[in-house]
Enzyme design. Structure first.
Site, PDB file in Angstrom:
ATOM      1  N   LYS A 114      -4.880  10.044  -3.903  1.00  0.00           N
ATOM      2  CA  LYS A 114      -4.916   8.925  -5.445  1.00  0.00           C
ATOM      3  C   LYS A 114      -5.100   9.819  -6.809  1.00  0.00           C
ATOM      4  O   LYS A 114      -5.067   9.258  -7.645  1.00  0.00           O
ATOM      5  CB  LYS A 114      -5.852   8.078  -4.599  1.00  0.00           C
ATOM      6  N   LYS A 199       8.061   0.906   0.575  1.00  0.00           N
ATOM      7  CA  LYS A 199       7.216  -0.637   0.863  1.00  0.00           C
ATOM      8  C   LYS A 199       6.871  -1.432  -0.132  1.00  0.00           C
ATOM      9  O   LYS A 199       6.872  -1.391  -1.399  1.00  0.00           O
ATOM     10  CB  LYS A 199       6.285  -0.239   2.045  1.00  0.00           C
ATOM     11  N   LYS A 202       1.869  -3.968  -4.480  1.00  0.00           N
ATOM     12  CA  LYS A 202       1.783  -4.236  -5.333  1.00  0.00           C
ATOM     13  C   LYS A 202       1.250  -3.560  -6.785  1.00  0.00           C
ATOM     14  O   LYS A 202       2.035  -3.402  -8.178  1.00  0.00           O
ATOM     15  CB  LYS A 202       0.007  -5.643  -6.198  1.00  0.00           C
TER      16      LYS A 202
END
Ligand code: ADP
Ligand code: NA
Length: 332
Positions: A114, A199, A202
């Site tokens: 991240k 996958k 959002k």
């Protein structure tokens, strides 16, 4: 209760959960309500590791709770609460920060991924210590098991390490239950309708590839009807050669309770269009009561407040007891 205790959380980072969140996580949470002593929370403390607009965060947190209730969490059968309503999370989080090594935290692969995407100037210290707050989330409730996807396994390992370290340092009586991961089945993975090798997500999926639970039925029906498949015609389950068709079959099976084999037989001699149309209809029918129950809570803020107050009270009764023991053992 002698049922094993589970603790799990979900972020309130958008107005609607998507089908992957339901099939990959919340569906299992619902099932665990009766076999386990279940604690579920909406993790707003974790959400602010990236910048959030206050009004949006507040609305999304309430919408998340309403949707969890809509999807079948029942406050009579589980403890459902919002993380920031239980101040012990932040308090134990600090203590656990002081138990963790800097190098140990720096090895967390989710943080590395991240922060690499965000760049170091936009990465907060909160994101760095996020796995340690997760450790506190779990240990506060003396959870036996933590239902997580494979990607969170390392954080449960960290939880075990820090629990054992604390127990050893401040023994001889153990303070924390050392939890095990309860890895959720991979079969529950939902793929992007437009890119069925990725996958559904959002943040990464396009609007057309993402099925939101709160989308209007005609919007999601259109997404299913325009799902990307392949140039073949025979409806069969083959994740390698037919990822799009296999994804649709997996979703259809999960929401209808019919096996994939039964569905394949049902679509014999029919084309992909039939699968898409039937799935679009089945999804609309399946999601309608979820949307109705969610809307009922959104229309009745007092009822939602009541659920949240009871959840926070139940959670705090456990969390405050753990924290009191921790403070005492540390010398506070
Ligand atoms: P997103 O990947 O959309 O940002 P989150 O990371 O907030 O979703 O995931 C919340 C929960 O939903 C996690 O337990 C995660 O494993 C599950 N989940 C998210 N996307 C999927 C998916 N496509 N298939 C199965 N489970 C998923
Ligand atoms: Na994610």
């Amino acid at each position: 209760t002698d049922r094993p205790r589970v603790l799990s959380g979900i972020q309130p980072t958008s107005g609607s959960f998507h089908l992957g969140n339901y099939l990959g996580a919340v569906r299992q949470w619902v099932a665990l309500q009766d076999s386990h002593d279940a604690y579920y929370m909406v993790v707003d403390l974790h959400a602010i590791t990236v910048e959030q607009d206050p009004a949006t965060l507040r609305a999304n947190t309430r919408a998340s709770v309403a949707q969890l209730l809509g999807m079948g969490l029942d406050p009579e059968r589980c403890t459902l609460f919002v993380q920031s309503h239980v101040p012990e999370h932040a308090q134990l989080g600090w203590v656990m920060n002081c138990m963790a090594g800097f190098g140990e935290a720096a090895r967390m692969t989710q943080f590395k991924d991240k922060s690499a995407k965000q760049g170091s100037d936009r990465t907060t210290v909160g994101l760095f210590t996020y796995p340690i707050l997760q450790v506190a989330d779990i240990l506060l409730y003396q959870a036996d098991q933590v239902p997580v996807g494979e990607d969170q396994r390392q954080h449960v390992e960290l939880t075990r390490d820090l629990a054992e370290r604390f127990n050893h340092r401040y023994g001889p009586q153990p303070t924390f239950t050392v939890p095990s991961p309860y890895i959720l089945k991979e079969t529950a993975k939902v793929f992007d309708l437009q890119d069925p090798t990725a996958k559904m997500s959002k943040s990464a999926s396009s609007a057309k590839g993402l099925v939101n639970l709160l989308d209007e039925p005609r919007v999601s029906a259109k997404k299913f009807r325009s799902a990307v498949t392949d140039t073949g015609t025979v409806v069969s389950f083959d994740e390698k050669e037919k990822p799009g068709v296999s994804n649709l079959l997996g979703i259809y099976s999960a929401i209808s309770g019919r096996s994939v084999a039964e569905l394949v037989e049902h679509f014999e001699g029919k084309m992909y269009g039939a699968l898409k149309t039937e799935l679009a209809d089945a999804f609309s029918e399946w999601v309608a009561p979820i949307q109705e129950r969610t809307q009922a809570y959104l229309d009745d803020p007092a009822a939602l407040d009541e659920v949240l107050a009871r959840g926070a009270e139940k959670a705090r009764s456990v969390a405050s007891e753990t924290l009191a023991t921790v403070y005492d053992r540390i010398g506070f």
